[in-house]
Scaffold this active site. Structure first.
Site, PDB file in Angstrom:
ATOM      1  CG  HIS A 193      58.859   2.740   5.628  1.00 17.81           C
ATOM      2  ND1 HIS A 193      59.438   3.917   5.712  1.00 17.81           N
ATOM      3  CD2 HIS A 193      58.559   2.320   6.834  1.00 17.81           C
ATOM      4  CE1 HIS A 193      59.694   4.161   7.142  1.00 17.81           C
ATOM      5  NE2 HIS A 193      59.127   3.218   8.029  1.00 17.81           N
ATOM      6  NE  ARG A 296      64.894  -8.770  13.570  1.00 15.65           N
ATOM      7  CZ  ARG A 296      63.785  -9.260  12.919  1.00 15.65           C
ATOM      8  NH1 ARG A 296      62.642  -9.201  12.935  1.00 15.65           N
ATOM      9  NH2 ARG A 296      64.412 -10.070  11.762  1.00 15.65           N
ATOM     10  NE  ARG A 456      69.077  -9.381   6.563  1.00 14.10           N
ATOM     11  CZ  ARG A 456      68.924  -9.377   7.653  1.00 14.10           C
ATOM     12  NH1 ARG A 456      69.731 -10.230   8.631  1.00 14.10           N
ATOM     13  NH2 ARG A 456      67.640  -8.972   8.328  1.00 14.10           N
ATOM     14  CB  CYS A 493      63.163 -16.176  14.688  1.00 12.28           C
ATOM     15  SG  CYS A 493      64.871 -16.014  14.641  1.00 12.28           S
TER      16      CYS A 493
END
Ligand code: PEP
Ligand code: MG
Length: 563
Positions: A193, A296, A456, A493
């Site tokens: 966040h 998405r 990741r 993207c």
């Protein structure tokens, strides 16, 4: 400005929002000390104790909702979601159970929250990143129960760099960018966040510095560079001030940039936006983006326990389409699995979910799940104007056979098929995959993860999961060469498309379109306007021949400096 410093002077984290700031450190107000188990309450006090908890939770939820009303966009959504967490029935039930077992409300809250934190951590990925919000709700409730001040942001009169272990939405939502010039957190990742809100506020942000950040006292002057992830405790004041002035000048140029994007010598690059729902699509429609390069779809269904019907799905997709009018929209089919588990689509308990049944692979044994989604996309797309292009792409394509199968299902429904190139095999085999498709879009987040064999989401591996890795750039170059041979469009993207400098490299490699968060579009466009295509090609050549990401960035900055 800070290369030769030692680790005590120069803290390295992960830069998630570019930009620089030079100001005094301030820390968010400390979290309350958590009570330990041990104290018990009498049977006849239990009901009153639970009521005391309910009243405190009500106050906390009310404050969060009031804050949500005073802001908009993503921030409001995030705050509303946190306010909902405070009212969550499961959490209340768990607290009630703990009070019934004789614990005071404060400890009941701690134990109930711990249970959910463990569950979220076990789910991993996006869910694990939400544990900061759960703990925030816990801390606010405990402070309220004790009649203490709400933990969170300090009052800042001048300019400051806000430091914290991690930031919860409630901390960042009311953050005033007139005073807070950068965010630095010990924890967090590129999708936490803190990063999302910093991106929306447009302030430089560095996350995952590690515990060394705690050594910085309030009032110490810091130079923060959100593109390199550096927090410099010993910056030379004149150099730091000059870097900030240059950054501000650039920010003004970005504010003036109107689009559509092209290089200084007129080479067109289509800039598009990444969205996850109708709200984000409306924000994208107001930006300079020329459409949506990545929708998405899975993010709308993360909490769904059952597969939505074709009609329900079509209604969700229509919200995005409506916002975009006749602009291009690239819809990605469900990318369930790994860090985005969806209960009705994802396999339970895989050993290695990132290498498991995710993305298009889910549909190999469940084709009707995919065909129902394609039907829903076709229904929603049919409502669009005749000139409104709707492209559909599959995530995690690895072979020509998968591309052919997916393309066939799309064409049967009159949809334009494409694939994400995010598995190294797909980049290497692009010449066999492309003949089946109308376009491809490179997902640099996963392409980097799989090329570098590095999770990741791991803060420890952020040095590997860097899209500037020359190995990743070489795969992109190969994909672009194959795209030219096969006359199909190649887009990017992943988050790489949001990095203005890397956007020049990608353009030089031959990428035709870049899709990033709406808030990043203008900075990418303004940067491209400053360079020629030949300079982009020089930058690309320098980057792919560098030894590592640092050398690649340095080489590209040198060429930019000469531009
Ligand atoms: C990517 O992998 O780069 C991508 C765009 O997809 P996601 O981040 O949703 O996995
Ligand atoms: Mg991906």
């Amino acid at each position: 400005m800070s290369e030769e410093k030692d680790a005590a002077e120069l803290i390295k984290g992960t830069g998630v929002v570019a930009g620089v700031a030079y100001a005094d450190a301030v820390w968010v107000r400390p979290r309350p000390e958590l009570p330990q188990a041990g104290e018990t309450i009498a049977d006849d006090a239990k009901d009153v104790e639970f009521e005391r908890f309910v009243a405190a939770a009500e106050v906390v939820a009310q404050r969060l909702s009031e804050r949500a009303d005073s802001v908009d966009g993503n921030t409001a959504e995030v705050l509303t979601a946190t306010a909902k967490m405070v009212k969550d029935r499961g959490w209340h039930k768990a607290v009630r159970r703990n009070i019934k077992s004789g614990h005071p409300a404060e400890y009941a809250v701690v134990a109930a929250t711990e249970k959910f934190v463990t569950m979220f951590n076990a789910a991993g990925g996006v869910m694990a990143e939400r544990t900061t919000d759960l703990k925030d709700v816990r801390d606010r409730t405990i402070a309220e129960l004790r009649g203490e001040e709400e933990p969170g942001l300090p009052y800042v009169a001048g300019e400051a760099v806000l430091c914290a272990d991690d930031l919860a939405p409630a901390d960042t939502a009311t953050l005033d960018t007139a005073h807070i010039k950068a965010l630095v957190t010990e924890l967090g990742g590129p999708t936490s966040h803190t990063a999302i809100i910093a991106r929306q506020l447009g302030i430089p942000c560095v996350v995952a510095t590690g515990a060394v950040l705690r050594e910085i006292p309030t009032g110490e002057r810091l130079f923060v560079d959100g593109s390199t992830g550096a927090v410099d405790r010993a910056a030379e004041p004149d150099q730091a001030a000059a870097a900030v002035a240059e950054y501000q000048e650039r920010a003004e140029r970005i504010a003036r940039w109107e689009g559509p994007a092209h290089t200084a010598d007129g080479h067109r690059v289509q800039l598009l936006a990444n969205v996850a729902d109708g709200n984000a699509a409306r924000i994208a429609a107001q930006s300079q983006a020329e459409g949506i390069g990545l929708y998405r779809t899975e993010l709308s269904f993360l909490s769904a326990s059952e597969e939505p019907s074709v009609e329900e799905q079509a209604a969700v997709y229509a919200k995005v389409f409506e916002a975009l009018g006749d602009q291009k929209v690239v819809v990605r089919t469900l990318d369930a699995g790994s860090d985005k588990p969806i209960s009705y689509a994802t396999l339970d308990a895989e050993e290695n979910p990132a290498l498991g049944v995710r993305g298009l692979r889910v549909a190999r044994n469940n084709e009707s799940l995919l065909t129902r989604q394609l039907d829903a996309i076709a229904v929603a797309a049919a409502e669009r104007g005749e000139d409104a292009p709707t492209w559909v792409m599959a995530p995690m394509v690895a072979t020509a056979g998968e591309a052919k199968w997916f393309a066939g299902l799309c064409r049967e429904r009159g949809l334009i098929p494409g694939a994400m190139i995010e598995v190294p095999a797909a980049a290497l085999m692009a010449d066999t995959i492309m003949p089946h498709l109308d376009f491809v879009s490179i997902g640099t987040n996963d392409l980097t993860q799989y090329t570098m064999a590095a999770d990741r989401l791991s803060p420890q591996l952020a040095y590997l999961t860097d899209p500037w890795q020359p190995a990743v750039l070489r795969l992109i170059e190969h994909t672009c060469t194959m795209g030219q041979k096969n006359s199909i469009a190649v887009g990017v993207c992943g988050e790489a498309a949001a990095d203005p400098l890397l956007a020049c490299v990608l353009t030089g490699l031959g990428v035709n379109s870049l899709s990033a968060a709406s808030s990043a579009v203008a900075s990418v466009g303004a940067q491209l306007a400053d360079v020629t295509l030949e300079q982009c090609r020089d930058m690309a050549a320098a980057a792919i021949h560098a030894d590592d990401p640092q050398a690649a960035r340095a080489a590209v900055r040198t060429i930019l400096g000469e531009a």
